[in-house]
Design an enzyme around this catalytic site. Structure first.
Site, short mmCIF file in Angstrom:
data_model
loop_
_atom_site.label_atom_id
_atom_site.label_comp_id
_atom_site.label_asym_id
_atom_site.label_seq_id
_atom_site.Cartn_x
_atom_site.Cartn_y
_atom_site.Cartn_z
N GLY A 1 0.94 -1.22 -0.07
CA GLY A 1 0.09 0.19 0.01
C GLY A 1 0.83 1.12 -0.03
N CYS B 1 -27.82 -8.57 -16.89
CA CYS B 1 -27.24 -8.32 -18.13
C CYS B 1 -28.14 -8.74 -19.31
CB CYS B 1 -25.92 -9.15 -18.13
SG CYS B 1 -25.25 -9.11 -19.97
N CYS C 1 -26.23 -11.99 -21.14
CA CYS C 1 -25.83 -13.42 -20.44
C CYS C 1 -26.91 -13.51 -19.15
CB CYS C 1 -24.50 -13.56 -20.27
SG CYS C 1 -23.87 -12.68 -18.36
N CYS D 1 -23.14 -6.71 -19.23
CA CYS D 1 -21.81 -6.77 -18.45
C CYS D 1 -20.71 -5.81 -18.93
CB CYS D 1 -21.13 -8.36 -18.48
SG CYS D 1 -22.18 -9.61 -17.46
N CYS E 1 -18.89 -12.13 -19.97
CA CYS E 1 -20.29 -12.34 -20.32
C CYS E 1 -20.18 -13.34 -21.59
CB CYS E 1 -20.53 -10.88 -20.85
SG CYS E 1 -22.27 -10.59 -21.42
#
Lengths: 302, 257, 372
Positions: free
Chosen positions: A37, A246, A249, A271, A277
């Site tokens: 980080g 979606c 899909c 998506c 997808c």
């Protein structure tokens, strides 16, 4: 260095950068992995692509790329958006590595603004393109001061910002680049991924590397590291997605792009992760060849 | 008497040829209000900054005693420890409220910042505490979400005090806290500070050129001139029976005014 | 459907670039510009690209201008991207600009001085009237300009003349290898060398605006043009393996030294200070603006109050580079569907909360209490 057009990588060294530069970047990466980080300054080179278009991610990828790697590049979750295409072409030209759109096949995934829906594994590395590595920059633009704040873990100000959001709007209004604490020590920008993706960073088996070319910083989250989105006990962090499924899909759990279909409020959701997808569509087609994929749903605005 | 919270000895500081502090010693005990008075340029503001760790003296030591009774040299504890101290056991009230407040953050956020900095993570709890403190400094809690820039000067100063006291520091540095305010507003603010200080039992190191403010708030007074402490003692004694000619002049000028 | 059109990015990019190439060439019935023509007749554009591209090569700068259709920032970017692939041999010794072969040299502080005032090829004092004769094709070249007779005498720096009198502090000799921003990132506070390198590569327009702001009261430093000089200087290198210096060539530069007031401090008596500007090639505006900004950035070191943008080191140095700036500004045109979608969701959610709250409040909102 040779620039003959006939040589294997367009006249450049493998993966464009010279070996000394790659070594310098790898040293920065090692330091970044050792201090999860923490932003490590590095001598970012001027790349043949514009700053802000992925030069940091490209340099990190170039530094870790080997000839047997399989590279996937996504922008907004999609493999076929123009900048992703451009970066993939760059690496096929200067490194000759195999490209893929399949998340599961890739050993290195360079991304802008998304984490793939398919869970990543220990064998993979996710390289983020980062426009602004400093999570505190909207609150304190001075780098000398933010560096001090990181050194002293003086992050009260970030919480003040969340407090103000809740006091004013009832919610935290940050929708992307939602700040996280890494390993309980460093406040980090996850890059402009949607807050929806934040939980995927937590204890991810894959190594996560972040490159900011213009700001000349590298940072990292090693595998299985704790990554917590900032919140309050009584206002816990909640990832959000568009409330829909979606149209291609039928996924009800993936992150969705909203697509306007006409100028009368017609819209559909699809998506944002194109590989996810497509694989779902293929699987559906194989499982039930007679039936069709879910019909695109077009809905108007209430 | 308990051990002093803050203990300074042999402080010297020079800016070029100008001696800002000339062998100054001072100590402050828990719950005690000490005023440093003098004209501008007397060295009182330099002394405050040195004691608060914001400026390093050329010579001398400043010792801070933590709640467990251990003494730490203020100028040897490092920036991280000093910052932590400044948002927990110590507080600083600036003359100009704008220096002590975040003007772009709501009143509640201003009061809550110190709580969040030391780990408070319950929004409702922070808000409750902020509301309580707004009441204590006589600001309408309905204004909790308003920005300080919509407040009057007196309100801003009271907000700064609330923001400082919310973590219950044991020692608060105050730099001309009533400077720049109207006389009537000053009186109200001084009353408020006196009540809060007595209530919470905090020690205060007050820098002021206002003898009346010192008389109202302080148990003890130090008179500074040209970097030296020319006289010190209990407030009533120093002001009613000044020994040093400079103190006599200061007191006389107030009486004449 | 519109969404489908997003696919096929690869072909779209190829087609776009073909169109770009066609547009760049323009009307094919007109002769193509040669790189040599650009280098010879667009000299100031070439010099600007060279300065901001941080690479002293007029031929490559001219090529970049041709490739970029005259977009000078794009051309500087091309040159930078080329430069970054070059190996680094070492660093040059400080240029002896005092020994410059001078083409132009003016001072605003002395009427006459050793070396004299040399106007050189300047637009100063031209009347800015469009010369329609230039529009006519096939005009004969202008007659050669008259040549000065006397050989040029030595022209010491004005700042050096002041320093000899003790009226201006001499710059401390920089020791060791100077900072190189193309190798190591800028850190704050920056060294003078890093700062000057940053400004010398910086965008002329940005520096011009900042320098101008100091003249209008945002960090005034009472500048006088001590001297502007432009001409050729020798570049020397000291390869460690040789241990002595060798000349590696000659480059054109423009140098400006501003002389600025300084009232002195408790520690120092009043004396003049200098702002320094240097640009590769002929870049007088750039060198002057740079000198103003360099001096403004010294405010902190000289104990002056820092209140103006031009005096803010982080602000100036982190926003001066036009290749960085243009990349980040222009990246906004990249897709941001995902971020925008998450913003949409948050705004919709906040609106729903606000509307619910409004409905819940039956009675009119209470009057806000007035500040005391």
């Amino acid at each position: 260095m040779s620039h003959e057009p006939g040589s294997p990588f367009g006249g450049y060294n493998f993966a464009y950068l010279d070996e000394n530069t790659k070594r310098m970047i790898r040293r920065a990466l090692l330091k970044a992995v050792a201090i999860p980080g923490h932003q490590v300054p590095f001598g970012a080179r001027e790349m043949p692509l514009p700053y802000g278009w992925g030069t940091g991610g490209i340099q990190v990828t170039a530094a870790i790329l080997g000839p047997r790697d399989v590279l996937k590049v996504i922008d907004q979750g999609a493999d076929d958006t123009t900048n992703a295409v451009s970066i993939r072409r760059f690496f096929s030209r200067v490194a000759g590595v195999r490209g893929t759109t399949r998340t599961a096949e890739a050993t290195i995934i360079q991304t802008r603004h998304r984490i793939p829906e398919t869970p990543l594994t220990e064998a993979q590395t996710l390289v983020y393109q980062v426009p602004m590595p400093e999570p505190l920059f909207r609150l304190e633009p001075r780098l000398a001061e933010t560096r001090r704040m990181h050194a002293l873990a003086d992050y009260g100000l970030m919480h003040v910002k969340l407090y103000e959001d809740i006091a004013r709007h009832g919610h935290v209004s940050t929708a992307y680049s939602y700040p996280v604490m890494v390993g309980g020590r460093y406040l980090m920008s996850p890059s402009p991924i949607p807050a929806f993706d934040n939980p995927k960073m937590h204890r991810m088996p894959a190594l996560q590397l972040f490159g900011a070319g213009r700001e000349k910083k590298i940072y990292a989250v090693p595998p299985y590291t704790e990554v917590r989105s900032l919140d309050f006990e009584d206002h816990p962090f909640r990832p959000h997605r568009a409330d829909g499924c979606c149209a291609l899909c039928g996924s009800t759990t993936s992150y969705l792009d909203e697509v306007l279909t006409d100028d009368r409020g017609g819209r559909m959701f699809v998506c944002s992760d194109t590989d996810y997808c497509e694989e779902r569509q293929e699987a559906a087609a194989t499982a039930a060849p007679a039936s069709t994929t879910p019909a695109p749903e077009t809905e108007g605005v209430a | 008497m308990s051990a002093p919270l803050l203990e300074a000895k042999g402080l010297n500081l020079a800016f070029g040829a100008v001696r800002a502090l000339d062998d100054v010693a001072i100590d402050i005990h828990p719950g005690e209000v000490v005023a440093i008075v003098g004209e501008s340029g007397s060295g009182k503001s330099s002394l405050l900054r040195v004691l608060a760790g914001q400026m390093r003296p050329d010579a001398g030591t400043v010792l801070y005693r933590d709640p467990a009774g251990t003494a730490h040299p203020v100028h040897g504890m490092g920036e991280a420890a000093l910052r932590r101290l400044m948002r927990t056991d110590w507080g600083f009230v600036h003359q100009n409220a704008r220096d002590g407040l975040r003007m772009g953050v709501s009143a509640g956020g201003n009061v809550g910042e110190r709580l969040m900095a030391i780990g408070a993570r319950h929004y409702g709890g922070i808000r409750e505490e902020a509301t309580e403190w707004l009441k204590r400094v006589e600001i309408d809690p309905a204004r909790i979400d308003h920005l300080p820039r919509t407040f009057s000067g007196g309100m801003q100063q009271r907000l700064q005090i609330a923001r400082t006291l919310v973590t219950r520091p044991r020692l608060v540095f105050m730099d001309e806290p009533t400077g720049g305010l109207d006389v009537s507003v000053q009186a109200r603010l001084l009353d408020l500070i006196r009540a809060l200080v007595a209530d919470l039992g905090i020690a205060v190191l007050l820098v002021t050129h206002d003898i009346a403010a010192a008389r109202l708030l302080a148990h003890r007074i130090l008179v500074m001139r040209r970097g030296q402490v020319v006289e010190h003692g209990l407030t009533d004694r120093v002001l009613d029976d000044p020994q040093h000619p400079y103190t006599q002049l200061l007191v006389a000028s107030v009486l004449a005014a | 459907m519109a969404y489908v059109a997003v696919k096929g990015g690869e072909r779209a990019i190829g087609n776009a670039h073909a169109w770009l190439e066609e547009t760049r060439r323009g009307d094919p019935s007109l002769p193509a510009l040669s790189v040599a023509q650009i280098e010879a007749q667009m000299g100031l554009a070439v010099d600007r690209v060279m300065a901001e591209g941080a690479c002293h090569d007029r031929g490559l700068a001219a090529l970049a201008i041709k490739q970029a259709q005259g977009d000078l920032i794009e051309a500087a970017f091309l040159l930078r991207a080329y430069r970054t692939t070059l190996p680094r041999f070492g660093h040059a010794l400080p240029l002896e600009t005092g020994a410059m072969r001078i083409r132009r040299r003016v001072s605003a502080t002395y009427k006459d001085l050793p070396g004299g005032q040399v106007l050189g090829p300047t637009y100063d004092y031209t009347h800015r009237l469009l010369d329609f004769a230039l529009a006519a094709e096939g005009a004969p070249p202008p007659p050669p300009a008259p040549q000065a007779e006397a050989p040029q005498e030595h022209a010491p720096h004005v700042t050096e003349l002041l320093a000899r009198e003790g009226l201006m502090a001499r710059e401390a000799e920089a020791r060791g290898e100077p900072a190189d921003l193309t190798r190591a990132p800028l850190a704050f506070p920056a060294s003078r060398a890093a700062r000057l390198q940053n400004l010398a590569r910086g965008d002329e327009g940005f520096l011009l605006g900042l320098g101008y702001s100091t003249q209008r009261g945002y960090g005034n430093s009472h500048p006088f043009v001590g001297e502007i000089r432009q001409g050729s200087v020798t570049v020397c290198l000291m390869p460690p393996e040789l241990g002595f210096e060798i000349e590696i060539g000659e480059i054109d530069v423009t140098e400006c030294q501003m002389v600025n007031q300084f009232h002195g401090s408790k520690a120092e008596p009043p004396q003049f200070t200098r702002g320094y500007g240097l640009a590769l090639g002929r870049g007088e505006r750039k060198a002057m603006a740079m000198a103003l900004v360099d001096r403004a950035l010294m405010a902190g070191d000289l104990g002056e109050e820092r209140t103006a943008p031009a005096q803010d080191e982080e602000f100036v140095l982190l926003h001066s580079d036009n290749v960085e700036a243009t990349g980040f500004v222009e990246h906004l045109k990249l897709p941001h569907y995902v971020d925008f979608q998450s913003e949409l969701e948050v705004v919709r959610r906040m609106r729903a909360t606000a509307e619910a709250a409004l409905r819940a409040i039956a009675e009119p909102a209470r009057e806000e209490e007035v500040a005391e």
